[in-house]
Write an enzyme that holds these catalytic residues in place. Structure first.
Site, PDB file in Angstrom:
ATOM      1  N   CYS A  54      -7.406  15.324   5.503  1.00  0.00           N
ATOM      2  CA  CYS A  54      -8.530  15.432   4.394  1.00  0.00           C
ATOM      3  C   CYS A  54      -7.974  14.790   3.240  1.00  0.00           C
ATOM      4  CB  CYS A  54      -8.844  16.870   4.554  1.00  0.00           C
ATOM      5  SG  CYS A  54     -10.108  17.152   3.062  1.00  0.00           S
ATOM      6  N   HIS A 104     -13.166  22.025  -0.902  1.00  0.00           N
ATOM      7  CA  HIS A 104     -12.750  21.517   0.447  1.00  0.00           C
ATOM      8  C   HIS A 104     -14.032  21.360   1.321  1.00  0.00           C
ATOM      9  CE1 HIS A 104     -10.802  20.872   4.434  1.00  0.00           C
ATOM     10  NE2 HIS A 104     -11.709  21.748   4.936  1.00  0.00           N
ATOM     11  N   ASP A 151     -29.781  21.405   4.143  1.00  0.00           N
ATOM     12  CA  ASP A 151     -28.927  21.982   3.195  1.00  0.00           C
ATOM     13  C   ASP A 151     -28.638  23.429   3.672  1.00  0.00           C
ATOM     14  OD1 ASP A 151     -30.569  24.686   1.899  1.00  0.00           O
ATOM     15  OD2 ASP A 151     -31.827  23.404   2.950  1.00  0.00           O
ATOM     16  N   ASP A 210     -36.507  24.643  -3.314  1.00  0.00           N
ATOM     17  CA  ASP A 210     -37.436  25.173  -2.425  1.00  0.00           C
ATOM     18  C   ASP A 210     -38.415  26.135  -3.055  1.00  0.00           C
ATOM     19  OD1 ASP A 210     -36.175  27.613  -3.262  1.00  0.00           O
ATOM     20  OD2 ASP A 210     -35.307  28.101  -1.456  1.00  0.00           O
ATOM     21  N   CYS A 269      -6.596  19.611  -0.540  1.00  0.00           N
ATOM     22  CA  CYS A 269      -5.815  19.281   0.580  1.00  0.00           C
ATOM     23  C   CYS A 269      -4.638  18.273   0.084  1.00  0.00           C
ATOM     24  CB  CYS A 269      -6.495  18.524   1.690  1.00  0.00           C
ATOM     25  SG  CYS A 269      -7.427  19.826   2.704  1.00  0.00           S
ATOM     26  N   CYS A 324      -9.698  15.433   0.146  1.00  0.00           N
ATOM     27  CA  CYS A 324     -10.290  16.268  -0.934  1.00  0.00           C
ATOM     28  C   CYS A 324      -9.252  16.748  -1.799  1.00  0.00           C
ATOM     29  CB  CYS A 324     -11.006  17.569  -0.485  1.00  0.00           C
ATOM     30  SG  CYS A 324     -10.082  18.887   0.241  1.00  0.00           S
TER      31      CYS A 324
END
Length: 372
Positions: free
Chosen positions: A307, A338, A269, A96, A312, A309
Site C-alpha cells: 500500500c 489508510h 458512499d 443527503d 503504510c 498510503c
C-alpha cells in the site's frame, strides 16, 4: 427547477459486465466515475483535512443535512458562504436529504403526508422536516448535489407498508423538484421499494420519469442478505436510464463496491471506512485486519504490504496498536487515512480496468484474494 447544474457523460460500458466509465460534471469540477465518496457527516471527514483528502484522490464527499440542520444550523453555513467555504473543501459536495437519519436516529417520530416530526438526538427538541424544508436547507448549505427527501424503508417490512412508503417517497420527490430553485445545484431523486421487485421497478420507473439529473438507490444494505441486496440492485439499475448517474447510498466495503460497479452503479458512499478505523480496524485486499488485536503487538510490517498510503509508508502495525492502547488520537488518523486511501485507490483501479475492457478480470482477481 434547476437541473442543468449537474450532468453525466457516459464514456464507456464494459463489454463483458454492467460496469460503466463516466464523468460527473458539477459546479466544482468534473469527476470520474465509478467513485467512492468519503463521508463528512458534520462538515468534516473525521480527523482529516481537505488537503489530505485531495492527496489520496478524493473527488466528491458527502455531508449530512440532518446533522447540519441541527448543528450549527443552515443559517450559519449560509452566512459562511455555503459548505465549500465553511469547511474549505474545493471539490464536489453532495448532501443527503436527512431522511435516513430522521428514520434511523430519531425513534420518536411521526410521519405524515406533509413530512416528519421528530426529536433532536442532541437536545430532545421537537423538529420538523418536509420535502420543501429539506430542499431549502440543502440550498442554504450550497452543495453541488442535493438529494430528494425520502422515507428509507426498514428491513424487514411488510408489503403494504413498503407500498405506501414507496408511493409517498415518489410524491415527496415531486414536491422536492417543485421547490428546488438554486441554479448552481443539481438534485437527485431516490429509488425505494424495499426488497419487493415490483415496487423497486415501479419506484425506479416513476422516479426516472421525473427527469432528475441523477438517481440515488436507497433502502439497501439495511440488514438484508448480500444476495438480496445484489438481486434488488440489479433489477433497479436495469430500469434506470443509462445516460444519468446511479448512486448506491450507504455502501462502502470493497466487496460491495466491486459488485455494485459490476451491476452498473456509478457512485457510492459510506461511513464504514472511517467508523471502523476509529475502532482499530483496517481495510485490506484480503479483508479486515483488526490492528488492536494482541497478534500485532510485535508486528513491524505496514498495515498492508504494497500500500502506498502515508500510513503504510511510515508506520507499523505494532506502533498503531500501541497508539490505540495508549488512546492517542493519531491512531484514529492513521487508520482513517489508510482506509480511505484503500477505497479511493480501489475505485481508481476499477476505472482503469473498465477503460481497458478488463473489469471482469479485475473482479475475478479481487475475489481470489478477498476474505482469505
Amino acid at each position: 427547477m434547476a437541473r442543468g447544474a449537474v450532468s453525466y457523460q457516459l464514456i464507456k460500458e464494459d463489454k463483458n459486465t454492467g460496469a460503466r466509465l463516466g464523468l460527473l460534471r458539477t459546479p466544482h469540477g468534473d469527476f470520474a466515475t465509478p467513485m467512492f465518496m468519503p463521508v463528512g457527516t458534520q462538515a468534516t471527514v473525521k480527523t482529516l483535512t481537505p488537503e489530505e483528502l485531495y492527496a489520496m484522490g478524493s473527488q466528491v464527499i458527502l455531508c449530512n443535512t440532518y446533522h447540519l440542520f441541527l448543528r450549527p444550523g443552515r443559517e450559519l453555513v449560509k452566512k459562511a458562504g455555503g459548505l465549500h467555504s465553511f469547511m474549505n473543501y474545493s471539490r464536489g459536495i453532495l448532501t443527503d436529504s436527512g431522511g435516513f437519519q430522521v428514520f434511523s436516529l430519531a425513534p420518536l417520530r411521526k410521519i405524515t403526508e406533509e413530512g416528519v416530526t421528530f426529536r433532536s438526538h442532541i437536545d430532545g427538541s421537537k423538529q420538523f422536516l418536509s420535502p420543501e424544508i429539506a430542499t431549502q436547507v440543502q440550498e442554504d448549505l450550497g452543495s453541488d448535489i442535493a438529494m430528494a427527501f425520502d422515507e428509507c424503508i426498514p428491513y424487514p417490512a411488510d408489503y403494504d407498508y413498503a407500498k405506501r412508503s414507496t408511493e409517498r417517497t415518489l410524491r415527496w420527490a415531486e414536491r422536492c423538484l417543485r421547490s428546488h430553485s438554486r441554479l448552481d445545484q443539481g438534485i437527485f431523486g431516490i429509488v425505494q421499494g424495499g426488497m419487493y421487485p415490483d415496487l423497486r421497478r415501479f419506484s425506479a420507473r416513476e422516479t426516472a420519469a421525473l427527469d432528475f439529473p441523477g438517481f440515488g438507490i436507497g433502502g439497501l444494505s439495511v440488514g438484508e442478505s448480500k444476495e438480496q441486496m445484489y438481486e434488488t440492485l440489479a433489477l433497479t439499475t436495469e430500469v434506470l436510464p443509462k445516460d444519468k448517474p446511479r448512486y448506491l447510498m450507504g455502501v462502502g466495503t470493497a466487496d460491495h463496491i466491486v459488485e455494485a460497479v459490476n451491476l452498473g452503479v456509478d457512485m457510492m458512499d459510506c461511513v464504514f471506512p472511517t467508523r471502523v478505523a476509529r475502532n482499530g480496524t483496517a481495510m485490506t485486499r484480503q479483508g479486515r485486519l483488526v490492528v488492536r488485536n494482541a497478534l500485532y503487538a510485535e508486528d513491524f510490517l505496514p498495515v498492508e504490504e504494497g500500500c502506498s498510503c502515508y500510513t503504510c509508508r511510515n508506520y507499523s502495525r505494532a506502533y498503531i496498536r500501541h497508539l490505540f492502547k495508549a488512546e492517542e488520537t493519531l491512531a484514529l488518523r492513521l487508520l482513517t487515512i489508510h482506509n480511505l486511501h484503500f477505497l479511493l485507490t480501489l475505485a481508481a483501479e476499477i476505472r482503469q480496468a473498465i477503460a481497458e475492457d478488463k473489469f471482469a478480470e479485475y473482479r475475478r482477481r479481487f475475489w481470489e484474494n478477498y476474505g482469505r
